[in-house]
Scaffold this motif. Structure first.
Motif, short mmCIF file in Angstrom:
data_model
loop_
_atom_site.label_atom_id
_atom_site.label_comp_id
_atom_site.label_asym_id
_atom_site.label_seq_id
_atom_site.Cartn_x
_atom_site.Cartn_y
_atom_site.Cartn_z
N GLN A 117 -2.16 -6.69 29.93
CA GLN A 117 -2.51 -6.44 28.54
C GLN A 117 -3.05 -5.03 28.42
OE1 GLN A 117 -5.20 -9.30 26.77
NE2 GLN A 117 -4.50 -8.77 24.71
N ALA A 118 -2.32 -4.22 27.68
CA ALA A 118 -2.75 -2.85 27.41
C ALA A 118 -3.60 -2.84 26.14
CB ALA A 118 -1.53 -1.95 27.26
N PRO A 119 -4.43 -1.83 25.96
CA PRO A 119 -5.28 -1.77 24.77
C PRO A 119 -4.45 -1.83 23.49
CG PRO A 119 -5.99 -0.16 26.37
CD PRO A 119 -4.72 -0.73 26.90
N GLY A 120 -4.83 -2.72 22.58
CA GLY A 120 -4.15 -2.83 21.31
C GLY A 120 -2.82 -3.57 21.36
N LYS A 121 -2.48 -4.11 22.53
CA LYS A 121 -1.20 -4.82 22.66
C LYS A 121 -1.42 -6.26 23.11
CE LYS A 121 1.60 -0.76 23.73
NZ LYS A 121 2.62 -0.18 24.66
N GLN A 122 -0.38 -7.07 22.93
CA GLN A 122 -0.46 -8.45 23.36
C GLN A 122 -0.25 -8.55 24.87
OE1 GLN A 122 2.45 -10.62 21.00
NE2 GLN A 122 0.90 -11.15 19.49
N ARG A 123 -0.78 -9.64 25.43
CA ARG A 123 -0.56 -9.89 26.84
C ARG A 123 0.91 -10.18 27.07
NH1 ARG A 123 -4.90 -13.62 29.89
NH2 ARG A 123 -6.18 -12.13 28.71
N GLU A 124 1.48 -9.62 28.14
CA GLU A 124 2.90 -9.79 28.40
C GLU A 124 3.14 -10.13 29.86
OE1 GLU A 124 4.87 -6.09 27.56
OE2 GLU A 124 3.88 -5.03 29.20
N LEU A 125 4.24 -10.81 30.11
CA LEU A 125 4.63 -11.15 31.48
C LEU A 125 5.07 -9.89 32.20
CD1 LEU A 125 5.39 -13.30 33.68
CD2 LEU A 125 7.68 -13.25 32.67
N VAL A 126 4.61 -9.76 33.44
CA VAL A 126 5.07 -8.68 34.32
C VAL A 126 6.10 -9.25 35.30
CG1 VAL A 126 4.42 -6.98 36.04
CG2 VAL A 126 2.89 -7.45 34.12
N ALA A 127 5.70 -10.28 36.04
CA ALA A 127 6.59 -10.91 37.01
C ALA A 127 6.01 -12.27 37.39
CB ALA A 127 6.76 -10.05 38.25
N ASP A 128 6.89 -13.22 37.67
CA ASP A 128 6.38 -14.51 38.11
C ASP A 128 7.42 -15.29 38.89
OD1 ASP A 128 6.60 -16.76 35.18
OD2 ASP A 128 8.09 -15.46 36.13
N PHE A 129 6.92 -16.28 39.63
CA PHE A 129 7.74 -17.31 40.26
C PHE A 129 7.71 -18.52 39.34
CE2 PHE A 129 8.60 -15.69 44.48
CZ PHE A 129 7.60 -14.75 44.70
N THR A 130 8.87 -19.01 38.96
CA THR A 130 8.93 -20.15 38.05
C THR A 130 8.89 -21.46 38.83
OG1 THR A 130 11.32 -20.39 38.07
CG2 THR A 130 10.39 -18.77 36.54
N SER A 131 8.75 -22.55 38.09
CA SER A 131 8.70 -23.86 38.72
C SER A 131 10.02 -24.19 39.40
CB SER A 131 8.35 -24.93 37.69
OG SER A 131 9.30 -24.91 36.64
#
Length: 120
Positions: free
Chosen positions: A39-53
């Motif tokens: 989450q950058a200042p003034g922006k929404q939280r966003e996905l960077v990378a993940d392992f899915t189920s």
């Protein structure tokens, strides 16, 4: 209870590298998905990378080819290797995990966040 403990982060010059680590601990039956958001200042939280189920890996388009996510320690730890960092990568990075606890249900857990600043 479950805890996510993050490490890494800091200040780096453009083009540099950083490594973030997140370890899950506690009464864990299974970790269904785990990854990193920012989450950058003034922006929404966003996905960077993940392992899915389902065992797949997702990357945000703007980090593909620069960031690599991996798992370690019996899959209770995820590591985000960030290379070729840009000023736009500056944000608070959060670890998140969808975890089924031992003796209780499934919930989404968040780490406390770690600051990544890319600046000359």
């Amino acid at each position: 209870q479950v805890q996510l403990v993050e490490s890494g982060g800091g200040l780096v010059q453009p083009g540099g590298s950083l490594r973030l680590s997140c370890a899950a601990s506690g009464s864990i039956f299974s970790i269904n998905a785990m990854g990193w958001y920012r989450q950058a200042p003034g922006k929404q939280r966003e996905l960077v990378a993940d392992f899915t189920s389902g065992g797949n890996i997702n990357y945000a388009d703007d980090v593909k080819g620069r960031f690599t996510i991996s798992r370690a320690n019996a899959k209770n730890t995820v590591v985000l290797q960030m290379n070729s960092l840009k000023p736009d990568d500056t944000a608070v990075y959060y670890c998140a995990a969808d975890i089924t606890g031992t003796g209780y249900g499934t919930a989404l857990y968040w780490g406390q966040g770690t600051q990544v600043t890319v600046s000359s």
